[in-house]
Design a protein around this motif. Sequence first.
Motif, PDB file in Angstrom:
ATOM      1  N   MET A 163       0.116   4.523  -5.278  1.00 23.21           N
ATOM      2  CA  MET A 163       0.205   4.662  -3.828  1.00 23.21           C
ATOM      3  C   MET A 163       1.662   4.549  -3.423  1.00 23.21           C
ATOM      4  N   ARG A 190      -8.313   3.052  -5.447  1.00 19.66           N
ATOM      5  CA  ARG A 190      -7.943   3.817  -6.645  1.00 19.66           C
ATOM      6  C   ARG A 190      -9.181   4.432  -7.318  1.00 19.66           C
ATOM      7  N   GLU A 196      -4.220  -6.073  -3.573  1.00 24.11           N
ATOM      8  CA  GLU A 196      -4.491  -5.555  -4.911  1.00 24.11           C
ATOM      9  C   GLU A 196      -5.990  -5.308  -5.121  1.00 24.11           C
ATOM     10  N   PHE A 207       0.810  -1.227   0.000  1.00 27.25           N
ATOM     11  CA  PHE A 207       0.000   0.000   0.000  1.00 27.25           C
ATOM     12  C   PHE A 207       0.839   1.271   0.000  1.00 27.25           C
ATOM     13  N   ARG A 236      -6.759  -2.205  -3.133  1.00 30.02           N
ATOM     14  CA  ARG A 236      -6.147  -1.057  -3.812  1.00 30.02           C
ATOM     15  C   ARG A 236      -7.006  -0.604  -4.989  1.00 30.02           C
TER      16      ARG A 236
END
Lengths: 795, 177
Positions: free
Chosen positions: A585, A569, A562, A522, A565
């Motif tokens: 990030m 995002r 992921e 992260f 994330r």
Amino acid sequence: MSKSEIAQIRPKSIGTSIPRREDPGLLTGRARYIADIVLPDMLHIAILRSPVAHGRIRHIDVAAAQAMPGVELVWTGQDCVARCPGITSSLEQAGFAVTVQPLLAHDEICFVGEGIAVVVAHSRAQAEDALERIDVDIEELPVVTDALTAVDGADLANAAVASNMIYHSNRVTDPVDEAFASAALTVEGRFKTPRVNASPMETRGFVASHDWTSAALTCWSATQMPSFIKTMIAIFLQFPEQNLEVITPAVGGGFGQKAHLHPEELLVCMLSIELGRPVSWIEDRQENLFRAPQAKQQLNEMALAVDNDGRFLALRDRVTTDSGAYNSLPWTPLVEGHAGILVATDPYRISALSAESLSVATNKCPIGAYRGVGFSAPTLAREVLIDRAARKLGLSPFEIRRRNVIRQEDFPYQTRAGMMIREGSFLETVDRLEAMVGYEDFRKRQQEARKEGRLLGLGISIFSEISGIGTRALNFLDYPLTSHDTATVRVEPTGKVTVTTGIVTSGQGHPTTLAQIAADAFGIPVEDVTILAGSTHHAVGFGTVASRSAVFGAGTIGRAAEIVRGRMRAVAARLLQATSDEIEMAQGLVHVRDDPGRGMPFAAVAGAAYFAEATHPEDFDPALEATAAFDPSDIVLANGGHAVIVEIDLETCMARVEKMYAVEDCGRMINPMIVEGQIRGGMAQGVGMTLLEELIHDDRGQLTTSTFQDYLLPTSRDIPDIEISHLETPSSLVPGGIKGMGESAMISTPAAVAGAVNDALACFDVAIEQFPASPQRIFEALSEAAVLDGASLPN
Amino acid sequence: MRRADEDQKMGVVATVNGRERRFEVLPRVSLADSLREELGLYGVRVGCEHGVCGACTIIVDDLPVRSCLMLGVQADGKTIRTVESLGGGKELHPLQQAFQRHHALQCGFCTSGILATAQALLEENPCPTRDEVREVLSGNICRCTGYQTIVDAIMDYAACAQANDTAFDAGAGESAT
């Protein structure tokens, strides 16, 4: 998406030797191990263990024990078998002999130390007192102690194993005879590795607490495999798995010994269910030496064919594993010789292999896993033979290896056993090790020492390590098993990260290294990550075994992160008026690629996902939490080498290690300090197995080394400072380029120590092939050469 | 001389980690088990119960002692220090810090005993040689580290203490806060 998908992790904390976050608890005595789990109303057990190696229970009387002070319950094998037939250990392999190990023997007893009866009392002392009042009459049966003569022998070690043969395989059958017939040189030997005990400083232990009101069974186990233990309890005791929790407290070392389902674990569960009270089993050291899974005992009858230039032509190996009386679960004795022989040629180009392996039942404690399991013994045999060939050809031990290791231009190289080697730094390892040792200088020093009546020897070993063992590696090693882990990653509303994992630690540092991985996934500080582990209510893990936690930690956390994330995002893209693909990030920020000015704090994006619907894209799933599995797409191979210098004292015939060197290539290191800790600890164990440690059974199957006064562990006087050098070939199969490495030192150090002893003795033209190279064995070898009569040493 | 009755608990008065503690134990219970079970000092680890591994080492009247080889009743009148006394409430003692810095522990099970051995050594000999440290440590088995980093940590601590002119002070962690 594939379970082998490689998530993106940008190393930042990865690669740094940050101190371990678990240390304060361990250093202050605050950490709680299994023996420190004390529950209200808890009872303690002691187990009556068989004094004979093979027999049949004629009669057992527990009435007097039952009447002893503090005793709540006494069970015999008959009481147990009615509730659980025992631990069935099978493998889907034709010709594999299945064994059923009763939790307590009810009829046939197959080794000294096998449980016969259990007493549950208010204290361990009271339970032990009551054991003495149990009257048991055992008819003794013929004892099988030698695996070689056991094959097709008239006496059976275990009535369930015909011909004492648990498994016999010829996995690779290249026609090697021609190569041997035409070879300029054949070197061969019969190499015996000792039966050893991993001897973690904390013994095994288990606590179970059954609550009938909630139907929950809560267990605490000093185990490396909590998820596995949980499922086995559910299966063998037919207990509803959703009501089961296995908690792993601090574990005082495991090294493989705690990576099994032990009969005592099921027994304690049954007793707690029966009595409705917490029940604790804390093994004492003697029980551990008698009954904890033993390890490493193989005979490798190995031969290596070599041409005039020192090139290896063919390898023949016939390995016999002294398996003990039952198959351990889950590994079975195949984890020793049968798995080991499949790496007998690595890391060398050897184009013909004949590999035969036998697992033979004996009246000894079952053999199981111990660091480097399977691989230590064939590596020792091979490397000692390579040294022998080098001497005969007048080559240096480094040069002969240089001429044979798999090189860059050979990749991908498929070994004759079928393993595909795609990467590695074998040649670089040989060169690096030679420079570290200062080979020419050593030979001069060796000569000088001989003039002074001192014997020095140098041994080296080059290895590859099947690390991060997942399904592909298990299948290659002939285990028809599936092995993946999961992790759950959650970003909290304030931007902190909580990871739940099935990976438990017994000293390897996972609370720290997994936090480094999650932080880099992260782009946040490692202090902002907490790793939750140690309960089967968390994610699922196969276990902390087979150098797999770094690989599976990176794989699972990377994949789960992921997913999270992606959602963050999407929010950030909306807030920063960019597209999701442009969002990155790093350093605690979420920003547009190449434009850190267009960004916002990581915590602000997390907060928006939780609390600001207006920032959400359409059809947005705001769960900043995800669970994902990982299983590498192929074998993750680490490599390296070890060098050891020993001095043999001609007065005492003791071999003392003077200096040790290690080269390790485990790809990108998560925490170099921890990597080096694994190397040093593993090398110390390697010295133990090769010079000191041996479980000795007499011909009646009695263990004669049942305390630490006769089972000798290496002390600070036995292990010198170790020089370590790193190479780095990142894995292409694991996020961050990470590989596993915890077992490597124990795979290869025994070979280097054995080589060093033999190098010291080579000037007398004698060799030692049975280990440990104890003073007795060295004395015998030197006597054979008539050295001890005061003659001067050859130059 | 009191009579030791196998089933009768005996009273013990000892100074444990700086406080007077009174407890009752059966005469056959080891000091290690007494400290753990009667006083809740679970930092005392029991490794082999026959005095070989050193995991249970504590300090009794300034000497390192295997608490598995002493009986609880023999603690009467003695001054005992366990790992729980090292450092203060909220910070590691500098010796413990050195252990963390040098990665001188992995599973941690032998660590309490090794700290006690090191503490007793440093109180007697504040600047030992590497070889002296190895010699004294040889009574404590560590299965994880290979010992080198333990020696490093003790040497580092000793060098720092020397530089700061501080003798070994069990409460040094606390005074630093």
